[in-house]
Design a protein around this motif. Structure first.
Motif, PDB file in Angstrom:
ATOM      1  N   PRO A  94       0.933  -1.301  -0.134  1.00 54.24           N
ATOM      2  CA  PRO A  94       0.020   0.062   0.110  1.00 54.24           C
ATOM      3  C   PRO A  94       0.903   1.079  -0.016  1.00 54.24           C
ATOM      4  O   PRO A  94       2.063   1.174   0.332  1.00 54.24           O
ATOM      5  N   VAL A  95       0.352   2.520  -0.374  1.00 58.18           N
ATOM      6  CA  VAL A  95       1.241   3.713  -0.683  1.00 58.18           C
ATOM      7  C   VAL A  95       0.396   4.556  -0.168  1.00 58.18           C
ATOM      8  O   VAL A  95      -0.782   4.651  -0.255  1.00 58.18           O
ATOM      9  N   GLN A  96       0.947   5.690   0.557  1.00 48.50           N
ATOM     10  CA  GLN A  96       0.508   6.870   0.767  1.00 48.50           C
ATOM     11  C   GLN A  96      -0.608   7.517  -0.004  1.00 48.50           C
ATOM     12  O   GLN A  96      -0.108   7.559  -1.290  1.00 48.50           O
ATOM     13  N   HIS A  97      -1.729   8.268   0.370  1.00 49.96           N
ATOM     14  CA  HIS A  97      -2.681   8.927  -0.452  1.00 49.96           C
ATOM     15  C   HIS A  97      -3.329   8.177  -1.470  1.00 49.96           C
ATOM     16  O   HIS A  97      -3.948   8.699  -2.302  1.00 49.96           O
ATOM     17  N   SER A  98      -3.224   6.687  -1.363  1.00 52.55           N
ATOM     18  CA  SER A  98      -4.253   5.916  -1.899  1.00 52.55           C
ATOM     19  C   SER A  98      -4.073   6.124  -3.555  1.00 52.55           C
ATOM     20  O   SER A  98      -5.106   6.581  -4.281  1.00 52.55           O
ATOM     21  N   PRO A  99      -2.807   6.086  -4.247  1.00 48.99           N
ATOM     22  CA  PRO A  99      -2.839   6.371  -5.767  1.00 48.99           C
ATOM     23  C   PRO A  99      -3.466   5.441  -6.272  1.00 48.99           C
ATOM     24  O   PRO A  99      -3.676   4.192  -6.215  1.00 48.99           O
ATOM     25  N   VAL A 100      -4.325   5.770  -7.413  1.00 51.61           N
ATOM     26  CA  VAL A 100      -5.199   5.001  -7.953  1.00 51.61           C
ATOM     27  C   VAL A 100      -4.481   3.801  -8.730  1.00 51.61           C
ATOM     28  O   VAL A 100      -5.335   2.573  -9.138  1.00 51.61           O
ATOM     29  N   GLU A 101      -3.428   3.913  -9.258  1.00 50.81           N
ATOM     30  CA  GLU A 101      -2.695   2.908 -10.134  1.00 50.81           C
ATOM     31  C   GLU A 101      -2.494   1.935  -9.014  1.00 50.81           C
ATOM     32  O   GLU A 101      -2.427   0.424  -9.281  1.00 50.81           O
ATOM     33  N   VAL A 102      -2.178   1.922  -7.650  1.00 53.05           N
ATOM     34  CA  VAL A 102      -1.785   0.950  -6.682  1.00 53.05           C
ATOM     35  C   VAL A 102      -3.136   0.171  -6.563  1.00 53.05           C
ATOM     36  O   VAL A 102      -3.267  -1.182  -6.315  1.00 53.05           O
ATOM     37  N   THR A 103      -4.229   0.965  -6.281  1.00 55.36           N
ATOM     38  CA  THR A 103      -5.481   0.210  -6.144  1.00 55.36           C
ATOM     39  C   THR A 103      -5.663  -0.588  -7.368  1.00 55.36           C
ATOM     40  O   THR A 103      -6.317  -1.850  -7.208  1.00 55.36           O
ATOM     41  N   GLY A 104      -5.468  -0.359  -8.680  1.00 55.68           N
ATOM     42  CA  GLY A 104      -5.416  -1.186  -9.719  1.00 55.68           C
ATOM     43  C   GLY A 104      -5.044  -2.485  -9.458  1.00 55.68           C
ATOM     44  O   GLY A 104      -5.324  -3.651  -9.859  1.00 55.68           O
ATOM     45  N   GLU A 105      -3.751  -2.440  -9.184  1.00 57.60           N
ATOM     46  CA  GLU A 105      -2.987  -3.517  -8.850  1.00 57.60           C
ATOM     47  C   GLU A 105      -3.435  -4.358  -7.878  1.00 57.60           C
ATOM     48  O   GLU A 105      -3.623  -5.824  -8.029  1.00 57.60           O
ATOM     49  N   ALA A 106      -3.885  -3.931  -6.536  1.00 58.64           N
ATOM     50  CA  ALA A 106      -4.639  -4.767  -5.486  1.00 58.64           C
ATOM     51  C   ALA A 106      -5.943  -5.288  -6.029  1.00 58.64           C
ATOM     52  O   ALA A 106      -6.297  -6.343  -5.734  1.00 58.64           O
ATOM     53  N   LEU A 107      -6.526  -4.545  -6.916  1.00 57.20           N
ATOM     54  CA  LEU A 107      -7.927  -5.099  -7.287  1.00 57.20           C
ATOM     55  C   LEU A 107      -7.696  -6.215  -8.112  1.00 57.20           C
ATOM     56  O   LEU A 107      -8.409  -7.128  -8.004  1.00 57.20           O
ATOM     57  N   ALA A 108      -6.610  -6.291  -9.012  1.00 52.22           N
ATOM     58  CA  ALA A 108      -6.359  -7.324  -9.785  1.00 52.22           C
ATOM     59  C   ALA A 108      -5.898  -8.455  -9.106  1.00 52.22           C
ATOM     60  O   ALA A 108      -6.553  -9.809  -9.420  1.00 52.22           O
ATOM     61  N   LEU A 109      -5.178  -8.583  -7.896  1.00 54.64           N
ATOM     62  CA  LEU A 109      -5.017  -9.468  -7.128  1.00 54.64           C
ATOM     63  C   LEU A 109      -6.323 -10.068  -6.434  1.00 54.64           C
ATOM     64  O   LEU A 109      -6.421 -11.522  -6.213  1.00 54.64           O
ATOM     65  N   ALA A 110      -7.139  -9.252  -5.888  1.00 57.73           N
ATOM     66  CA  ALA A 110      -8.176  -9.617  -5.154  1.00 57.73           C
ATOM     67  C   ALA A 110      -9.069 -10.610  -6.094  1.00 57.73           C
ATOM     68  O   ALA A 110      -9.788 -11.453  -5.716  1.00 57.73           O
ATOM     69  N   GLY A 111      -9.288  -9.909  -7.803  1.00 57.26           N
ATOM     70  CA  GLY A 111      -9.852 -10.763  -8.610  1.00 57.26           C
ATOM     71  C   GLY A 111      -9.219 -12.224  -8.878  1.00 57.26           C
ATOM     72  O   GLY A 111      -9.907 -13.350  -8.983  1.00 57.26           O
ATOM     73  N   ASP A 112      -7.769 -12.211  -8.653  1.00 56.60           N
ATOM     74  CA  ASP A 112      -7.255 -13.497  -9.128  1.00 56.60           C
ATOM     75  C   ASP A 112      -7.451 -14.647  -8.072  1.00 56.60           C
ATOM     76  O   ASP A 112      -7.534 -15.851  -8.196  1.00 56.60           O
ATOM     77  N   VAL A 113      -7.455 -14.060  -6.826  1.00 54.98           N
ATOM     78  CA  VAL A 113      -7.540 -15.162  -5.638  1.00 54.98           C
ATOM     79  C   VAL A 113      -9.173 -15.028  -5.128  1.00 54.98           C
ATOM     80  O   VAL A 113      -9.447 -15.796  -4.324  1.00 54.98           O
ATOM     81  N   ARG A 114     -10.152 -14.472  -5.901  1.00 57.19           N
ATOM     82  CA  ARG A 114     -11.469 -14.511  -5.652  1.00 57.19           C
ATOM     83  C   ARG A 114     -11.968 -14.161  -4.204  1.00 57.19           C
ATOM     84  O   ARG A 114     -12.558 -14.767  -3.408  1.00 57.19           O
ATOM     85  N   ALA A 115     -11.168 -13.171  -3.763  1.00 57.79           N
ATOM     86  CA  ALA A 115     -11.450 -12.555  -2.470  1.00 57.79           C
ATOM     87  C   ALA A 115     -12.939 -12.184  -2.115  1.00 57.79           C
ATOM     88  O   ALA A 115     -13.516 -11.466  -3.077  1.00 57.79           O
ATOM     89  N   ASP A 116     -13.495 -12.499  -1.061  1.00 54.12           N
ATOM     90  CA  ASP A 116     -14.689 -11.764  -0.695  1.00 54.12           C
ATOM     91  C   ASP A 116     -14.802 -10.728   0.569  1.00 54.12           C
ATOM     92  O   ASP A 116     -15.886 -10.626   1.075  1.00 54.12           O
ATOM     93  N   ALA A 117     -13.481 -10.598   1.146  1.00 55.93           N
ATOM     94  CA  ALA A 117     -13.486  -9.867   2.475  1.00 55.93           C
ATOM     95  C   ALA A 117     -12.000  -9.282   2.449  1.00 55.93           C
ATOM     96  O   ALA A 117     -10.955  -9.930   1.728  1.00 55.93           O
ATOM     97  N   LEU A 118     -11.914  -8.217   3.014  1.00 54.11           N
ATOM     98  CA  LEU A 118     -10.419  -7.517   3.317  1.00 54.11           C
ATOM     99  C   LEU A 118     -10.361  -7.269   4.960  1.00 54.11           C
ATOM    100  O   LEU A 118     -11.088  -7.161   5.615  1.00 54.11           O
ATOM    101  N   VAL A 119      -9.054  -7.401   5.182  1.00 53.68           N
ATOM    102  CA  VAL A 119      -8.450  -7.227   6.527  1.00 53.68           C
ATOM    103  C   VAL A 119      -7.388  -6.277   6.193  1.00 53.68           C
ATOM    104  O   VAL A 119      -6.269  -6.723   5.521  1.00 53.68           O
ATOM    105  N   ALA A 120      -7.358  -5.106   6.890  1.00 49.24           N
ATOM    106  CA  ALA A 120      -6.210  -3.938   6.558  1.00 49.24           C
ATOM    107  C   ALA A 120      -5.612  -4.058   7.858  1.00 49.24           C
ATOM    108  O   ALA A 120      -6.059  -3.912   8.794  1.00 49.24           O
ATOM    109  N   ILE A 121      -4.128  -4.244   7.645  1.00 48.38           N
ATOM    110  CA  ILE A 121      -3.263  -4.164   9.049  1.00 48.38           C
ATOM    111  C   ILE A 121      -2.271  -3.078   8.775  1.00 48.38           C
ATOM    112  O   ILE A 121      -1.407  -3.278   7.604  1.00 48.38           O
ATOM    113  N   GLY A 122      -2.183  -2.191   9.464  1.00 47.11           N
ATOM    114  CA  GLY A 122      -1.128  -1.157   9.150  1.00 47.11           C
ATOM    115  C   GLY A 122      -1.524   0.276   9.543  1.00 47.11           C
ATOM    116  O   GLY A 122      -2.578   0.178  10.315  1.00 47.11           O
TER     117      GLY A 122
END
Length: 347
Positions: free
Chosen positions: A67-95
């Motif tokens: 994760p990167v400060q100020h939530s750049p949309v390009e990083v969100t796109g990378e994480a969104l792709a991973l979420a789709g690849d692993v068929r995630a249905d919930a999120l746990v954020a630690i940090g």
């Protein structure tokens, strides 16, 4: 018909507090009915993320650790792709705010439920607010769907937090409480949150800085940060947050350090026009609240001025004009000249 109708809505359905609360996260995930959890973890929380992955067992799907400060949309796109690849249905954020901001950005795009496990004191986990950056411009939005379903406060996770970040993230939280106090449209509940939050930060932060292993004081600091986040969720933020967004988004500045160094300057500017907030803060600080905050900010070993953060002096006028052209609600009128003077003092 009355026009001054105030609405107070509570966000985050559940809040868990206490040492070892991290290991209750699997139970919270089960309550949400989730089967495949994407863990979002700051690099500094990698060890805790591994512990969490093990505790989640078959419900663990993957970890996104960038994760990167100020939530750049390009990083969100990378994480969104991973979420789709692993068929995630919930999120746990630690940090800190970066991990929790990315989780909100994903939840806003997918509708997935979130569990937030903050390791700093910023308080953003208690809000439906998300700031995202695209092409150097930070845009902030509010949406109830962005608020985590559960927040887990485990003071043990803050024991390894560097002293500098302990100080600056706590002052970041304090900024939420202070701005809530000078918002005339804030509710009675929000003002109560703000007073208790400011009291907790001003009392517990010096103890934590002096005795970093004091888990009780860290627990109170977490509680104060939670209430500060509740203020941010409810009240309108003013000049302080607008300056932090304008400067942070444009120059990619460290979020907590920026808030910490700006707060006393904005308090000096605004409290003369906010007598009720000034009186409440003076009681909590046992004296001049601006001086109390400035003294805490000066204890930071890192940058304590905009110049030290790398903001060019020549850019201050342009930032001031941009802020004055579309000001956030603020107790004192915001003009380009006044904002430039404030920024010069912080530079």
């Amino acid at each position: 018909m009355g026009r001054d109708i105030r609405v107070h809505q509570v966000y985050a359905g559940r809040v868990l507090q206490g040492s070892g609360a991290l290991f209750r996260v699997p139970d919270e995930v089960a309550r949400l009915g989730a089967q495949r959890v994407l863990v979002i973890a700051a690099p500094s929380s990698a060890e805790a993320a591994r512990d969490l992955a093990a505790a989640l067992a078959e419900r663990y799907a993957a970890t996104f650790g960038r994760p990167v400060q100020h939530s750049p949309v390009e990083v969100t796109g990378e994480a969104l792709a991973l979420a789709g690849d692993v068929r995630a249905d919930a999120l746990v954020a630690i940090g800190g705010g970066s991990a929790i901001g990315l989780s909100k950005a994903l939840a806003g795009r997918t509708g997935m439920p979130q569990v937030a496990v903050p390791t700093t004191y910023a308080g953003s986990e208690a809000t439906p607010v998300l700031g995202e950056t695209e092409n150097g411009v930070k845009t902030t939005r509010r949406d109830p769907a962005l608020a985590p379903s559960t927040i887990v406060y485990d003071p043990d996770l803050t024991l390894s937090l560097p002293r500098g970040l302990t100080l600056t993230s706590a002052l970041n939280a304090l900024a939420h409480a202070v701005e809530a106090l000078w918002d005339p449209r804030a509710s009675a509940a929000t003002r109560a949150y703000a007073v208790e939050s400011a009291d907790g930060i001003l009392a517990a932060l010096p103890v934590v800085l002096d005795r970093p292993s004091d888990v009780v004081a860290r627990g109170r600091l977490q509680e104060a940060a939670w209430l500060a986040g509740a203020c941010l969720a409810q009240a309108r933020m003013g000049l302080h947050h607008q300056l932090a967004h304008a400067l942070g988004g444009t120059f990619g500045l460290p979020h907590a350090e920026l808030h910490a160094l700006l707060l006393a300057h904005v308090m000096r500017f605004n409290l003369v026009a906010a007598p009720d907030a000034a009186a409440r803060l003076a009681r909590l600080a046992n004296g001049d609240p601006t001086l109390a905050v400035a003294s805490l900010a000066a204890m930071h070993d890192g940058p304590t001025t905009l110049g030290a953060l790398g903001v060019p002096r020549t850019a201050l006028r342009e930032v001031a004009e941009r802020v004055a052209a579309d000001p956030y609600p603020n107790p004192r009128p915001v003009t380009a000249d006044a904002v430039e003077e404030l920024l010069l003092a912080a530079w």
